[in-house]
Write an enzyme that holds these catalytic residues in place. Structure first.
Site, PDB file in Angstrom:
ATOM      1  N   ARG A   1      38.573  35.165  37.142  1.00  0.00           N
ATOM      2  CA  ARG A   1      37.396  35.951  36.618  1.00  0.00           C
ATOM      3  C   ARG A   1      37.908  36.323  35.253  1.00  0.00           C
ATOM      4  NH1 ARG A   1      35.291  38.200  33.262  1.00  0.00           N
ATOM      5  NH2 ARG A   1      34.044  39.915  33.575  1.00  0.00           N
TER       6      ARG A   1
ATOM      7  N   PRO B   1      39.628  45.142  35.617  1.00  0.00           N
ATOM      8  CA  PRO B   1      39.624  43.592  36.377  1.00  0.00           C
ATOM      9  C   PRO B   1      38.893  43.717  37.628  1.00  0.00           C
ATOM     10  CG  PRO B   1      42.178  44.845  36.351  1.00  0.00           C
ATOM     11  CD  PRO B   1      41.058  45.643  35.430  1.00  0.00           C
ATOM     12  N   HIS B   2      38.285  42.531  37.965  1.00  0.00           N
ATOM     13  CA  HIS B   2      37.424  42.700  39.126  1.00  0.00           C
ATOM     14  C   HIS B   2      37.030  41.116  39.554  1.00  0.00           C
ATOM     15  CE1 HIS B   2      34.548  42.782  35.754  1.00  0.00           C
ATOM     16  NE2 HIS B   2      33.863  42.039  36.348  1.00  0.00           N
ATOM     17  N   ALA B   3      37.056  40.915  40.880  1.00  0.00           N
ATOM     18  CA  ALA B   3      36.972  39.813  41.210  1.00  0.00           C
ATOM     19  C   ALA B   3      36.367  39.951  42.868  1.00  0.00           C
ATOM     20  CB  ALA B   3      38.267  39.010  41.548  1.00  0.00           C
TER      21      ALA B   3
END
Length: 130
Positions: free
Chosen positions: A26, A41-43
């Protein structure tokens, strides 16, 4: 990212390698350091059934390629099911709004106790919902 993955792995019974891989993938789309010492942060991860979060208060700020080029010490990672659409975006928007509050970030930075940090983060949402 490895610390985030390790924490997510132990807190939510996830494979840390899978989490690292998803977060790094990501991050190649664009940095998730949003400025003012905050990173989101993300996914999306296969097999998850709900959106999960992990918060880290770093003792020593790190470079996160943030938009304002400032080091990051507050990290809130979001992990969502692959098929999560609106829920993932709503969660990301909520965390982003919450961590845009300078007073709240100051409170977070002034505390090291996990229970206190949790209370600060969850009370912020309760106040906004009221």
């Amino acid at each position: 990212m490895h610390d985030i993955a390790d924490l997510a792995g132990s807190a939510h019974d996830l494979n840390a390698s899978t989490v690292v891989e998803a977060l790094l993938e990501r991050e190649t789309l664009g940095p998730t350091g949003v400025g003012h010492g905050v990173a989101l942060p993300h996914a999306r991860i296969a097999g998850l059934e709900e959106v999960l979060g992990v918060f880290l208060l770093l003792e020593k700020p790190i470079d996160f390629d943030a938009v304002d080029r400032q080091p990051v010490d507050l990290v809130f990672a979001l992990l969502a099911p692959e098929e999560a659409g609106v829920e993932h975006l709503k969660a990301l928007a909520l965390v982003s709004r919450t961590l845009r509050d300078p007073a709240l970030c100051t409170k977070l930075r002034a505390n090291r106790d996990a229970a206190t940090l949790y209370t600060i983060l969850t009370e912020a949402e309760a106040v906004k919902a009221a």
